[in-house]
Design an enzyme around this catalytic site. Structure first.
Site, PDB file in Angstrom:
ATOM      1  N   GLY A  40       0.850  -1.186   0.000  1.00 10.97           N
ATOM      2  CA  GLY A  40       0.000   0.000   0.000  1.00 10.97           C
ATOM      3  C   GLY A  40       0.887   1.237   0.000  1.00 10.97           C
ATOM      4  N   LEU A  43      -1.426   7.291   2.441  1.00 14.81           N
ATOM      5  CA  LEU A  43      -0.818   8.124   3.478  1.00 14.81           C
ATOM      6  C   LEU A  43      -0.040   7.274   4.465  1.00 14.81           C
ATOM      7  CD1 LEU A  43      -3.455  10.875   4.241  1.00 14.81           C
ATOM      8  CD2 LEU A  43      -1.372  11.012   2.911  1.00 14.81           C
ATOM      9  N   HIS A 266     -21.556   7.874   5.393  1.00 16.63           N
ATOM     10  CA  HIS A 266     -21.472   9.327   5.263  1.00 16.63           C
ATOM     11  C   HIS A 266     -22.800   9.865   4.743  1.00 16.63           C
ATOM     12  CE1 HIS A 266     -20.001  13.266   4.322  1.00 16.63           C
ATOM     13  NE2 HIS A 266     -18.819  12.967   4.822  1.00 16.63           N
ATOM     14  N   ARG A 330     -22.373  12.372  11.731  1.00 19.76           N
ATOM     15  CA  ARG A 330     -22.626  11.595  10.516  1.00 19.76           C
ATOM     16  C   ARG A 330     -23.606  10.446  10.712  1.00 19.76           C
ATOM     17  NH1 ARG A 330     -16.415  11.120   8.110  1.00 19.76           N
ATOM     18  NH2 ARG A 330     -16.269  13.306   7.543  1.00 19.76           N
ATOM     19  N   HIS A 401     -18.547   4.829   3.678  1.00 18.59           N
ATOM     20  CA  HIS A 401     -17.452   5.762   3.468  1.00 18.59           C
ATOM     21  C   HIS A 401     -16.128   5.297   4.071  1.00 18.59           C
ATOM     22  CE1 HIS A 401     -15.385   9.462   2.892  1.00 18.59           C
ATOM     23  NE2 HIS A 401     -15.343   9.780   4.153  1.00 18.59           N
ATOM     24  N   GLU A 425      -6.064   2.939   7.780  1.00 15.40           N
ATOM     25  CA  GLU A 425      -7.438   2.420   7.850  1.00 15.40           C
ATOM     26  C   GLU A 425      -7.459   0.893   7.969  1.00 15.40           C
ATOM     27  OE1 GLU A 425      -9.975   3.767   4.644  1.00 15.40           O
ATOM     28  OE2 GLU A 425     -11.735   2.725   5.427  1.00 15.40           O
ATOM     29  N   ARG A 435     -15.601   7.378  13.309  1.00 17.08           N
ATOM     30  CA  ARG A 435     -14.477   8.268  13.085  1.00 17.08           C
ATOM     31  C   ARG A 435     -14.964   9.699  12.888  1.00 17.08           C
ATOM     32  NH1 ARG A 435     -12.317  10.603   8.946  1.00 17.08           N
ATOM     33  NH2 ARG A 435     -13.375   9.407   7.334  1.00 17.08           N
ATOM     34  N   LEU A 441      -6.837  11.172   7.874  1.00 14.98           N
ATOM     35  CA  LEU A 441      -5.540  11.587   7.340  1.00 14.98           C
ATOM     36  C   LEU A 441      -4.530  11.660   8.472  1.00 14.98           C
ATOM     37  CD1 LEU A 441      -6.737  14.394   4.899  1.00 14.98           C
ATOM     38  CD2 LEU A 441      -6.471  11.971   4.484  1.00 14.98           C
TER      39      LEU A 441
END
Lengths: 637, 248
Positions: A40, A43, A266, A330, A401, A425, A435, A441
């Protein structure tokens, strides 16, 4: 199996410092003798691979995309949280920690979350130095906004493309290491199995997506930063290629899977328009700051929205949650939308949509202010739907999401297989059952830049390089396992395409294990999933060959894993007899219809152990203790 | 609605390719071009034929995976729109639509509409970064950046690396792509120490990859889904020239 979270002792503020001091170090001259595999390049993975390369390790980094710059972190819009308190508005590490534990509905580990909040400030510094063009004030200082209902402005952003800019920062750092020779990139390469030798993760088996070749790679440690499993639902905001194969096959090799039922939905996505729909597009949550959400009072009202007079509209969030109105979290906004649609008030051709109306905001602020705030989002909406949000209300509907669940890891981010580390994740660690916005991020970069480079050293310091090579029997066995799966998929040669199965599986999950779940529905879903999985192996039509570029075969392997993962997801949802965060069980709600947690019986991490094909997985519990943030019921009335 | 597709089919990099005709019926205006190809592929698989290989991932215009020529225009007829967000309402019922891969020497075709763009990664690896190891950064606010510079830097940083600029350029030049990275980093104070050297190294890599030269035609700007401006190329040329004099 006893789950040892390895949380350091001492006051929460000192735990990470203490852990860093207690960790063993690898002699700088010896680092190049260690091989690390990173799967992967988002980030988490990209940041980790770049940081390992800088430290002097030998790194191999794998991604299924044609370039590491395309990992799905790139699609994150809103921003990244950090407890910098640049706005002098009362933020602190402790407050970010507190908000994250509470936002996660008290199902995350305090020590991990505290460390995340501490590191958040270093992340911003690192990214600024890399040249991430964060938004600035006229004086040149960094700009912040408040996001996702936080009472302080702690979110750093780069227009609506924060994820893209942070990922490009990590990607550029990674490519610098590629150029220096410390990192070798393997793009268009998918991990298809984990190799465990003598109880330790020692490598992976991959499929080259261009040639179809199966290959083995040996290492001293394996890191998975492969993202979440939202695509098990077929329709989600994830990229089409995002998949769970790496974590799932690691699970089948002995890594425990934690809290699979914690999935986030979401509320503001563009609704489904037809059967061909391939994914759902997220519209930034910030739209709820000025948009008003409503549905027609009368069921099945098909009049165009502008012809429905004010007194025939139901602004249901403002009605039910007068204090927070359209800005409720959410999970609550999503469930309320589902409820009004289930009752027949939904809008659009499918009846699965609600209006997000800007006409009041436009009247109050004028077109130009609204354009300034949301212009790019309005353009994107119009590009996709053909409707102009300045004139017609947007139609939105919730979509899958993010997945809070993932492979279980300890404080060192190590899974239950020694030498296998899981970041971003793909692990379960920091977000509990829900979350908060702008936190994904933060976690990915924290794991990749600042946690794993220390903890992996601690592991490697005790593991001498031993010259293991890919001819070892365990590698052969893993390669054969992969070939067997491929051959079986190709040999079925049935009547139905991979996508048609995936779509049906996703629908089962969405209907019975989506925004609201109940025991009866979940049991029904288990049966349906098993039935469909059996049909899959008999009747799937893949086509093409194994040793070729074969996108249908790529999907077929991933969907085979989704069937098994779906079953675990439902099993976990059925075992958790409470409602918390993204997991809402209809049997467990307050008289007002809010989530009812059961802290006495369910304040634990549910970690599942694979027991073999068609065997029930075994549940292990890691109890959660809250010394600092005391569990309370969230209220947004 | 109906469309008649003509798609470039090529089995592998060395096989000859050709256009094939696929009449499509029962399409919806709300579909994206990629969703139309999904539907076509489902039909082809069921018929036992080889589905059309095309690259895609996020399907929301940000990952840069997708892209091909539609009727000779990179990413098709809508400005600032990648093919994944291009819906069929921009086509006429019954229209003939031609889909072809990016064509450039530096982007060899892998299969059908999929090309190899790894040359772009090598351009970044050659110098498209600021050298700052993890952990050695000062506090974010010790480096003030004027809002104007930050905004213009962001304009250039929006590049998604899709390669449309190269495909649209009659010279197959990567000047807009390279200039965008040079402008993004060169507009920021953090990017100054390596600014001229960066341009020299990146441009040298562009030459090694056999991209063509820029002759200021501007097709790249016209098709760029992120509306990167030609100004980026001017910045690249300027830094390259400065570097040629000052770096040794």
């Amino acid at each position: 199996m006893k789950l040892d979270s390895k949380i350091p002792s001492g006051p929460i503020q000192e735990k990470w410092d203490r852990a860093r001091f207690e960790m063993k170090l690898v002699n700088p001259a010896n680092k190049r003798k260690y091989n690390i595999i990173v799967v992967g390049s988002g980030l988490a993975g990209g940041a980790a691979a770049a940081s390992f390369g800088e430290l002097g390790y030998n790194v191999k980094c794998f991604c299924y995309q044609d370039s590491p710059r395309r990992a799905h972190s790139i699609a994150a819009q809103g921003g990244i949280n950090a407890a910098k308190n640049y706005q002098n508005d009362g933020d602190s590490i402790y407050r970010l920690f507190y908000d994250t534990v509470k936002g996660g509905d008290f199902r995350a580990r305090e020590a991990n979350v505290y460390r995340l909040a501490q590191i958040s400030v270093n992340i911003i510094d690192q990214c600024v130095a890399q040249g991430v063009p964060f938004a600035r004030e006229y004086g040149g200082t960094l700009s912040n906004r408040s996001f996702g209902g936080a009472q302080v402005s702690r979110t750093f952003y780069a227009r609506g493309q924060t994820g893209q800019q942070l990922l490009l920062g990590a990607y550029q750092a990674l490519m610098r290491q590629v150029d220096s020779g410390s990192v070798t990139m393997f793009p268009r390469t998918e991990m298809v199995d984990l190799v465990v030798v003598d109880g330790r993760a020692r490598g992976i088996v991959t499929r080259n997506l261009i040639s179809g070749k199966i290959e083995s790679h040996v290492a001293d440690a394996v890191v998975l930063g492969t993202g979440g499993y939202g695509n098990v639902f077929y329709l989600s905001t994830n990229a089409k290629g995002s998949n769970a194969t790496a974590i799932w096959r690691a699970y089948k090799r002995g890594a425990l899977f934690a809290n699979p039922c914690f999935t986030q939905i979401h509320p503001t996505c563009i609704p489904v328009s037809g059967d061909y729909q391939s994914k759902l597009t997220l519209m930034s949550e910030s739209l709820r700051n000025d948009g008003r959400i409503w549905v027609p009072l009368a069921k099945g009202d098909t009049r165009p929205p502008m012809q429905i007079p004010e007194n025939e509209r139901d602004y249901y969030l403002e009605r039910r949650y007068p204090a927070f109105g359209n800005l409720v979290p959410r999970d609550i906004a999503s469930r309320a939308a589902k409820q009004v649609c289930d009752e027949g008030h939904g809008v659009g051709s499918t009846g699965l949509g609600v209006y997000l109306d800007f006409s009041d905001a436009i009247q109050r602020l004028g077109n130009s202010v609204v354009a300034d705030r949301y212009g790019n989002l309005f353009k994107m909406y119009e590009r996709i739907t053909g409707d102009n949000p300045y004139e017609v209300p947007m139609r939105i509907f919730p979509a899958i999401h993010y997945t809070m669940g993932g492979l279980w890891v300890d404080y060192q981010l190590q899974s239950t297989i020694p030498g296998l580390f899981v970041i971003g994740e793909a692990n379960f660690s920091d977000h509990g059952a829900n979350r908060l916005g702008a936190s994904a991020l933060m976690q990915g970069l924290s794991d990749g830049y600042f946690v794993l480079p220390y903890t992996i050293g601690n592991y490697l310091a005790a593991a001498r390089p031993d010259g293991l090579d890919a001819n070892h029997a365990q590698f052969r066995e893993a390669e054969e396992n992969v070939n067997r799966i491929t051959q079986r998929l190709l040999a079925a040669n049935g009547q139905r395409t991979v996508d048609s199965f995936h779509r049906e599986l996703g629908k089962i999950l969405w209907d019975y294990c989506g925004m609201a779940r109940n025991a009866e529905g979940l049991r029904l879903a288990l049966g349906k999933i098993r039935e469909l999985r059996e049909e899959y192996w008999k009747n799937v039509l893949v086509g093409g060959e194994a040793e070729d570029l074969n996108q249908s075969l790529e999907r077929a392997g991933r969907v085979a894993d989704y069937f098994e993962l779906a079953e675990l997801l439902v099993t976990d949802a059925l075992a958790r007899n409470e409602s918390c965060g993204g997991h809402f069980r209809e049997e467990f709600q307050t008289p007002e219809g809010e989530a009812l947690r059961d802290d006495a019986n369910y304040s634990y991490v549910a970690a599942w152990e694979y027991k073999g094909p068609n065997q029930e997985p075994e549940l292990h519990k890691e109890p959660l203790e809250f010394e600092h943030v005391h569990p309370s019921q969230r209220s947004y009335k | 609605m109906k469309l008649i597709l003509h798609i470039w089919r090529q089995k592998n990099p060395s096989a000859p390719g050709k256009m094939m005709r696929y009449p499509m019926d029962n399409l919806s205006h709300e579909m994206s071009v990629l969703e139309m190809l999904d539907v076509l592929n489902e039909q082809l698989i069921v018929k036992g034929e080889r589905p059309v290989t095309f690259e895609h991932d996020c399907r929301e215009g940000i990952c840069g995976s997708c892209g091909f020529m539609i009727n000779g225009v990179a990413h098709g007829p809508m400005p600032a729109t990648t093919v994944c967000q291009l819906t069929l309402r921009h086509f006429k019922d019954g229209e003939e639509v031609y889909l072809e891969p990016w064509r450039a020497h530096a982007f060899p075709i892998l299969k059908d509409l999929m090309v190899n763009r790894s040359a772009l990664d090598r351009i970044i690896a050659a110098g498209g970064y600021i050298s700052v190891p993890t952990g050695s950064a000062p506090d974010g606010n010790t480096i003030p950046v004027g809002k104007g510079d930050a905004d213009r830097s962001m304009d250039a940083a929006a590049c998604i690396g899709c390669g449309a600029c190269v495909a649209a350029c009659p010279n197959a030049s990567a000047a807009l792509f390279t200039g965008a990275k040079i402008a993004h980093l060169g507009l920021l104070p953090q990017g100054q120490p390596e600014r001229n050297k960066r341009a020299l190294k990146m441009v040298a890599q562009v030459t090694r990859e056999l991209f063509g030269s820029c002759s200021n035609i501007g097709e790249c700007e016209a098709v760029c889904p992120k509306e990167i401006r030609l100004e980026a190329i001017a910045r690249m040329n300027r830094d390259f020239l400065a570097g040629s004099w000052t770096e040794r």
